[in-house]
Write a protein that holds these residues in place. Sequence first.
Motif, short mmCIF file in Angstrom:
data_model
loop_
_atom_site.label_atom_id
_atom_site.label_comp_id
_atom_site.label_asym_id
_atom_site.label_seq_id
_atom_site.Cartn_x
_atom_site.Cartn_y
_atom_site.Cartn_z
N ASN A 26 0.81 -1.22 0.00
CA ASN A 26 0.00 0.00 0.00
C ASN A 26 0.84 1.26 0.00
N GLU A 27 1.99 1.21 0.65
CA GLU A 27 2.88 2.37 0.67
C GLU A 27 3.40 2.70 -0.72
N GLN A 28 3.48 1.71 -1.59
CA GLN A 28 4.03 1.90 -2.93
C GLN A 28 2.96 2.18 -3.98
N LEU A 29 1.71 1.78 -3.73
CA LEU A 29 0.67 1.91 -4.74
C LEU A 29 0.20 3.37 -4.85
N PRO A 30 0.25 3.95 -6.05
CA PRO A 30 -0.24 5.32 -6.23
C PRO A 30 -1.77 5.38 -6.16
N SER A 31 -2.29 6.57 -5.94
CA SER A 31 -3.73 6.79 -5.99
C SER A 31 -4.22 6.68 -7.42
N ALA A 32 -5.44 6.23 -7.58
CA ALA A 32 -6.06 6.09 -8.90
C ALA A 32 -7.54 5.78 -8.69
N ASN A 33 -8.29 5.75 -9.77
CA ASN A 33 -9.70 5.34 -9.68
C ASN A 33 -9.84 3.83 -9.66
N LYS A 34 -8.94 3.14 -10.38
CA LYS A 34 -9.09 1.69 -10.56
C LYS A 34 -7.78 0.98 -10.27
N LEU A 35 -7.89 -0.15 -9.55
CA LEU A 35 -6.76 -1.05 -9.37
C LEU A 35 -6.96 -2.26 -10.27
N ILE A 36 -5.94 -2.59 -11.05
CA ILE A 36 -5.97 -3.75 -11.93
C ILE A 36 -4.96 -4.77 -11.41
N GLU A 37 -5.43 -6.01 -11.22
CA GLU A 37 -4.54 -7.08 -10.78
C GLU A 37 -4.59 -8.23 -11.79
N PRO A 38 -3.54 -8.40 -12.60
CA PRO A 38 -3.51 -9.51 -13.56
C PRO A 38 -3.36 -10.88 -12.89
N PHE A 39 -2.87 -10.90 -11.63
CA PHE A 39 -2.63 -12.16 -10.89
C PHE A 39 -3.25 -12.01 -9.51
N VAL A 40 -4.58 -12.02 -9.42
CA VAL A 40 -5.22 -11.63 -8.17
C VAL A 40 -5.02 -12.64 -7.05
N GLY A 41 -4.86 -13.94 -7.36
CA GLY A 41 -4.69 -14.92 -6.30
C GLY A 41 -5.82 -14.86 -5.30
N ALA A 42 -5.49 -14.88 -4.01
CA ALA A 42 -6.52 -14.87 -2.96
C ALA A 42 -7.11 -13.49 -2.72
N GLY A 43 -6.49 -12.45 -3.29
CA GLY A 43 -7.09 -11.12 -3.25
C GLY A 43 -6.77 -10.28 -2.03
N SER A 44 -5.66 -10.52 -1.35
CA SER A 44 -5.35 -9.75 -0.14
C SER A 44 -5.14 -8.27 -0.44
N VAL A 45 -4.53 -7.95 -1.57
CA VAL A 45 -4.33 -6.54 -1.91
C VAL A 45 -5.67 -5.88 -2.24
N PHE A 46 -6.49 -6.55 -3.01
CA PHE A 46 -7.85 -6.08 -3.30
C PHE A 46 -8.61 -5.79 -2.01
N LEU A 47 -8.55 -6.69 -1.05
CA LEU A 47 -9.32 -6.58 0.19
C LEU A 47 -8.82 -5.46 1.09
N ASN A 48 -7.58 -5.04 0.90
CA ASN A 48 -6.97 -4.07 1.81
C ASN A 48 -6.58 -2.77 1.12
N THR A 49 -7.29 -2.43 0.06
CA THR A 49 -7.14 -1.14 -0.60
C THR A 49 -8.52 -0.52 -0.76
N SER A 50 -8.54 0.76 -1.17
CA SER A 50 -9.80 1.51 -1.21
C SER A 50 -10.00 2.21 -2.55
N TYR A 51 -9.81 1.49 -3.64
CA TYR A 51 -10.07 2.06 -4.95
C TYR A 51 -11.57 2.01 -5.26
N LYS A 52 -11.99 2.89 -6.15
CA LYS A 52 -13.41 2.93 -6.52
C LYS A 52 -13.81 1.73 -7.35
N GLN A 53 -12.87 1.25 -8.19
CA GLN A 53 -13.16 0.14 -9.09
C GLN A 53 -11.97 -0.82 -9.12
N TYR A 54 -12.27 -2.06 -9.49
CA TYR A 54 -11.23 -3.08 -9.58
C TYR A 54 -11.45 -3.92 -10.83
#
Length: 275
Positions: A26-54
């Motif tokens: 999270n310290e490295q991820l820039p702000s944006a409207n959407k987070l894109i994960e090509p390798f989402v796996g179990a989704g821990s980054v998705f679950l612990n970020t606050s983007y408007k769209q994924y």
Amino acid sequence: MKSNNKKKRAFLKWAGGKYSLVSEINEQLPSANKLIEPFVGAGSVFLNTSYKQYLLNDINPDLINLYNTLKHNTEQFISDAQQLFCAANNQRERYEALRKEFNQSQDSYSRSVLFLYLNRHGYNGLCRYNASGYFNVPFGRYRAPYFPRDELYFFAEKAQRAEFTCLPFQKVFSKARQNAVIYCDPPYAPISDTAHFTHYAKGGFSAQDQIELARLAMRAGHKRNIPVLISNHDTPFTREIYRHARLTELQVRRSISQKGEKRVKVGELLALYRC
């Protein structure tokens, strides 16, 4: 991109999951409207970020089928999945019978329910397939596998903001547009010649795939103004292919061993490509 919530755990057990690293990521991820994960796996980054769209992608069709089923049929899925978590099903013979049923089934809903059961009852949360595409993880021998009811509900609620796809990572990069950020957690480059573990889906992730991912990340970050952050092992190979990125070094406790004493710290890199 910090989340305001307490750290959330994924409902799946997952080798190489990023729960322990979400603060550093999270310290490295820039702000944006959407987070894109090509390798989402179990989704821990998705679950612990606050983007408007994924846009959440994985090459494993069983994983994406599970996520779409949970998103669109939450109550029925959780009810049916919980029924499999009982003492009668926590035996090797029963596990192997349900694993066979999963491998022979072509029904997407049944496969989604069984996939969660296999993940929680199989050895150490591994997700592995043989050359024929059959799930072949052995029985895990746990006393009482945990049913992640609260984690399932949290994921399902947040998934309403997400699109789930099952595509090669190259196609996911082509979908990225301005005001998006890409986080990549690919199958890691081996730290030794005998450390290959890339069979999350049928096939694998080769050295050439690693090089192609780095090339696409550099193009997106430096030419298309779409920041890309990649996690991987810290090796001479990864340092070479990520030489155009800003590198952050980490020490992470990781192993596929069940025994905690066999978990050792290894070097990892966060490679950030941005203008």
